[in-house]
Design a protein around this motif. Structure first.
Motif, short mmCIF file in Angstrom:
data_model
loop_
_atom_site.label_atom_id
_atom_site.label_comp_id
_atom_site.label_asym_id
_atom_site.label_seq_id
_atom_site.Cartn_x
_atom_site.Cartn_y
_atom_site.Cartn_z
N HIS A 150 0.57 -6.54 9.77
CA HIS A 150 -0.77 -6.01 9.50
C HIS A 150 -1.22 -4.99 10.53
CE1 HIS A 150 -1.37 -9.48 6.67
NE2 HIS A 150 -2.02 -8.54 6.03
N SER A 188 0.54 -2.82 11.98
CA SER A 188 1.24 -1.54 11.79
C SER A 188 2.01 -1.59 10.47
CB SER A 188 2.20 -1.28 12.95
OG SER A 188 2.84 -0.02 12.79
N PRO A 189 1.31 -1.44 9.34
CA PRO A 189 1.98 -1.46 8.03
C PRO A 189 3.12 -0.45 8.01
CG PRO A 189 -0.39 -1.51 7.74
CD PRO A 189 -0.15 -1.24 9.19
N THR A 190 4.23 -0.85 7.43
CA THR A 190 5.42 -0.02 7.53
C THR A 190 6.22 0.00 6.23
OG1 THR A 190 7.47 0.31 8.78
CG2 THR A 190 6.76 -1.96 8.42
N THR A 191 6.92 1.07 6.03
CA THR A 191 7.89 1.14 4.95
C THR A 191 9.31 1.08 5.50
OG1 THR A 191 7.70 3.54 5.07
CG2 THR A 191 6.41 2.42 3.37
N LYS A 193 2.60 -0.10 1.41
CA LYS A 193 3.59 -0.42 2.43
C LYS A 193 3.71 -1.93 2.61
CE LYS A 193 2.53 3.81 5.01
NZ LYS A 193 2.07 4.35 6.31
N GLN A 253 3.15 -5.13 4.52
CA GLN A 253 2.27 -5.67 5.55
C GLN A 253 2.65 -7.09 5.95
OE1 GLN A 253 -1.94 -4.85 5.09
NE2 GLN A 253 -1.53 -3.09 3.79
N THR A 278 -0.65 5.16 0.73
CA THR A 278 -1.59 4.41 1.56
C THR A 278 -0.88 3.22 2.18
OG1 THR A 278 -2.26 2.90 -0.21
CG2 THR A 278 -3.45 5.01 -0.06
N ASP A 279 -1.57 2.55 3.12
CA ASP A 279 -1.01 1.33 3.71
C ASP A 279 -0.85 0.24 2.66
OD1 ASP A 279 -0.82 2.44 6.20
OD2 ASP A 279 -2.65 1.51 7.00
#
Length: 366
Positions: free
Chosen positions: A91, A93-96, A67, A69, A63-64
């Motif tokens: 926030h 585009s939450p990303t890993t 990731k 944020q 989930t986001d």
């Protein structure tokens, strides 16, 4: 046994137009004699901690909430002065995926770098924060870094909160960099460091199969002897050297706050309600959503090595089984629990499945 850092999640913190906005406060050197520091930050996706078994599969962030944020990078000089306090917001585009951050710094013998990700993570039910700390007001460029205060920050679960919120998981880490020296003007960034953050949570995923000849109804899954408090920053955490072949590391030790035996709790939120598990199953099926617990170090003096216990109600009768090979609950662990219902009763195995990762090599200047 080693954890894994393969296919590292690179967190691209330089390209604000791609991923979000950045806010920086920093002490710029007064002269042209400065060092150029390049930081590559990644999520530590290690697996095998303190003898836990491993599984050679990787699972992407589900989930986001798992990731990045937000991220805050704080750089501290040897005398304790805060040199940079830079905040990135993802926030939208939450990303890993994270990449390269570049800083001009005073050429000291060493720097301490603090990484705080998802610093405003909420708690589960009561609407409060897992950690209530104002990083902008407390960490001021040009002033002393509050070393002891940050080291003693704690995540607390109140009485009505049984797990961290899956909406946003807190992450952090502290690193010491040495031999940061003067770099001639306009040259490429000479000093580079690969740093990581760790999730301040232990993730549990439950799977189940029924090897009996009859359908069964299960409910009321519980996990016993959990902590409601943990240090926010890793405390006394030690890592093995990276494995030459895999890059994997192992957490070899860590500290937790002192907790009285009667202050541990049993996770008993109704994760599963009257779920029918069909007879003669050959494959495991998912049993509810993942849960996110705090780091712990409970020891059952009467049952050496058997410190944490699973309970499940089967056809109205509660059955329990200790987690095998799960002596402690360090942070950033994803424990996959496979539950088997047999004619002889309940049994379970635990495997550690690291989060998946993808390597990127961008180079955006700041």
């Amino acid at each position: 046994m080693s954890g894994y850092l393969r296919h590292i999640f690179s967190l691209i913190i330089a390209a604000a137009v791609l991923f979000g906005c950045a806010k920086e406060e920093g002490m710029q050197p007064q002269q042209d004699d400065f060092a150029r520091l390049c930081l590559n930050v990644s999520v530590f996706d290690g697996a095998a901690y303190l003898g836990l078994p491993t599984k050679a599969e990787y699972a992407d962030a589900a989930t986001d909430g798992e990731k990045m944020q937000t991220l805050r990078i704080v750089i501290v000089r040897p005398d304790g002065t805060v040199e940079h306090n830079k905040y990135f917001d993802f926030h939208q585009s939450p990303t890993t995926e994270f990449g390269t951050a570049k800083f001009k710094v005073e050429p000291d013998a060493e720097k301490t770098v603090y990484l705080f990700a998802n610093e405003n993570a909420p708690s589960m039910i009561d609407g409060g924060k897992a950690l209530d700390y104002n990083f902008d007001q407390k960490i001021v460029v040009g002033q002393q870094f509050p070393t002891d205060e940050v080291a003693n920050l704690r995540i607390n679960l109140t009485e009505n909160v049984e797990q961290l919120s899956p909406v946003l998981l807190p992450m952090c880490e502290k690193h010491l960099l040495s031999n940061i020296v003067y770099t001639e003007k306009d040259l490429a960034y000479e000093y580079a460091a690969d740093l990581f953050v760790v999730r301040a949570a232990t993730k549990f995923t439950f799977n189940i199969k029924n090897e009996t000849s009859s359908n069964v109804t299960v409910s009321d899954l519980k996990v016993d002897k959990l902590a409601r408090i943990e240090y926010y920053m890793p405390n006394g955490t030690t890592y093995s050297e990276p494995d030459p072949a895999t890059g994997g590391r192992e957490i070899t030790g860590y500290n937790v706050p002192t907790i009285a035996n009667n202050d541990y709790y049993t996770f008993k939120t109704n994760l599963v309600t009257d779920k029918v598990i069909e007879a003669n199953m050959s494959e495991f099926t998912s049993l509810g959503k993942p849960i996110y617990l705090l780091e712990g170090k409970y020891t059952d003096a009467a049952n050496e090595g058997k410190n944490y216990k699973l309970s499940l109600t089967i056809n109205g009768v509660e059955d329990s089984e200790y987690f095998p090979a799960l002596p402690q609950l360090p942070r950033n662990t994803h424990a996959v629990v496979n539950i088997t219902i047999k004619d002889s009763g309940l049994s379970c195995t635990v495997q550690v499945m690291p989060y998946g990762a993808y390597e990127l090599n961008p180079d955006f200047g700041i």
